[in-house]
Design an enzyme around this catalytic site. Sequence first.
Site, PDB file in Angstrom:
ATOM      1  CG  ASN A   1      -2.051  -0.959   1.157  1.00 48.60           C
ATOM      2  OD1 ASN A   1      -2.317  -1.525   0.106  1.00 48.60           O
ATOM      3  ND2 ASN A   1      -2.720  -1.179   2.268  1.00 48.60           N
TER       4      ASN A   1
ATOM      5  CG  HIS B   1     -14.487   3.001 -10.968  1.00 52.57           C
ATOM      6  ND1 HIS B   1     -15.211   3.009  -9.791  1.00 52.57           N
ATOM      7  CD2 HIS B   1     -13.362   2.286 -10.714  1.00 52.57           C
ATOM      8  CE1 HIS B   1     -14.544   2.346  -8.864  1.00 52.57           C
ATOM      9  NE2 HIS B   1     -13.427   1.894  -9.391  1.00 52.57           N
TER      10      HIS B   1
END
Length: 686
Positions: free
Chosen positions: A48, A435
């Site tokens: 991350n 998206h």
Amino acid sequence: MNKVDKSNRYINREVSWLQFNARVLQEAEDESVPLIERLRFLGIFSNNLDEFFKVRYATVKRIVEAGKGGKSELGVLKASELLDIITQIVIKQQSHSLKVLSKIHKKLESEGIFIINESQVDDAHHKFIKNYFIQKVSPALVTIILNDLVELPNLKDSAAYLAVKMSLNKKEAQYALIEISKSMDRFVELPEKDGKSYIMMLDDLLRYCLNDIFSIFNYTNINAHMIKITRDGELDLESDLSKSFIEKISDSVKHRQIGEPVRFVYDKTIDKETLLFLMDKMGIDSTDSIIPGGRYHNRRDYMDFPSLGRTDLLYNKIQALEVKGLSLEESIFKTIADKDYMIHTPYHTFSYVVKFLREAALDPSVKTIKITIYRLAQISHVASSLINAAKNGKKVTVSIEIQARFDEQANIDYAEQMENEGVNLIFGVQGLKVHSKMCVIEREEDDKLKRYGFISTGNFNESTAKIYTDFTLFTSNQKILKDVNKVFNFFETNYKIYRYKHIITSPHYTQSSLFKLINKEIENVKAGKEGYIRLKMNSISSFKMVDKLYEASRAGVKVQMIVRGICCLIPGIPGMSENIEVISIVDKFLEHTRLYIFGNDNNPKVYISSADWMTRNIDNRVEVSCPIYDENIKQELIDIFDICWSDTVKARVLNDSQTNQYKPKQKSNIRAQFAIYDYYLKKLNN
């Protein structure tokens, strides 16, 4: 109303994201989490952080280098101030993560698993290591001798390197870099001894074999320290009109490897002379984040730490459930013709999506298939089903998002394969990312075309469906699917703005539609009725949406929010947000569902959505929020929210302190992800 200073209205999104990653690190620290899973959470924490620096830190750095203050883009902080804040937070988190790793290593040893370094090799392992090096490591090794080079060769983004210093005499030093290739296993399993397992990091194996690598140098001393560089991950698209869009994206993905450096991590025990030499060679400057770290970098590799056959140190694998009434052995078209069904992965099997597409590919009555694709699995049954359909003469249209960050190359490869097989490809909309997650199929019935389809909160990806929680609604509701079909028409003719009667779409209607729903709750409260809003999403960073929820709170609307990641909203502040509560759940599965519930005077309006409440999702992407009309599914979604809200094991309270405190424990504790599985198991068996 008390006037609240603007500087106290929002939490900076970058700071909030780092606090989310701290929650991931909490999972690595949690002793109730199985031991090898804890190591893997440490890998997720590191991965991350790599992506954060490639994208968010790089963005802030570009603002600084452009000579802008950044307040309009970043809220109340100046960009230069934010870079310093990020670096300080990361240094603390990295330091803490090393302590967590050390504790995990000790726990592993108590379980008979030993991670040894180059100084701990005994005779029993010496021969194995030397042979492993010769057979598997040496042929793939890239070693760069530095001194005589005018410029340092391009160091790969986020690859780990061993910086080697050889002392030739009292004054001279020879420097080199060893690249730790991603093609090699980072963890080398050594032969067991006395029933105990032994692991050696590839880094330490290389240290053990330094003399084999540098035997031609007449050195008196040699040492090796880990370094890592992270580069700007933004895609820069060329304006060359002779290149196709796919070519531009492909070239830009390759260019990432030579993007500007934004973070430099080094072993804090490295000597100063070597460090300064490397920083000078790499062009590291004061706007880059310089992080002193531990002996090992690229700890994201811990995501692939070997299981060693120790199932007792892993989470139990769940058996993905079927949905009652929705059979994998019968026609899904016939089943959803009568009523809607919803699957909730990974609790339910993703096989329903593949089965639906495979059935469509073979069914002679199916004429067209339209689907959006954002991230595909490496081996995608979804893609193969669409290719199968095209080969069977169906008109297949795929809107594929080539700019799905860090999955561009995989999508490019599948796009080219599908195009070669006759699939009609649409590469999004100029200036917008697609998206939305949806599919609409037209089937000829009684000389008319009837639509079937599904709308989802997640990607149609078999791999992530095993670890991401997502809702997918299967429906033959002609009104909803007519709207969905209009979205596909928009892809073809995006100069035309369509009207939708049921679904909510970005970029044209999401904000206004959500404002209308929130205003209705405000009106209900002012009329003496109950008003509430319940939201589950990944992130909320749009200041406009935050301000609207503040307005609802001041009016007395009760707002409950479950936000996994970024939360720029500050709950519980008198005069601003005292009626807003926010929790975050980080657990075994990645919470990815987006769910909106509005009280609507005791007749709840419920939506599943692809959109988070971020500016990009509202203004710069094509998103779809779908209403739930089936009363049973609506109640099921409300039940799921209730279970999540009741979590007292993995839920953290989000507030202005940003400390990630867990919700208070109860006599009878609820762990939402486990309780949800039990909920669906009970429904299946009733």
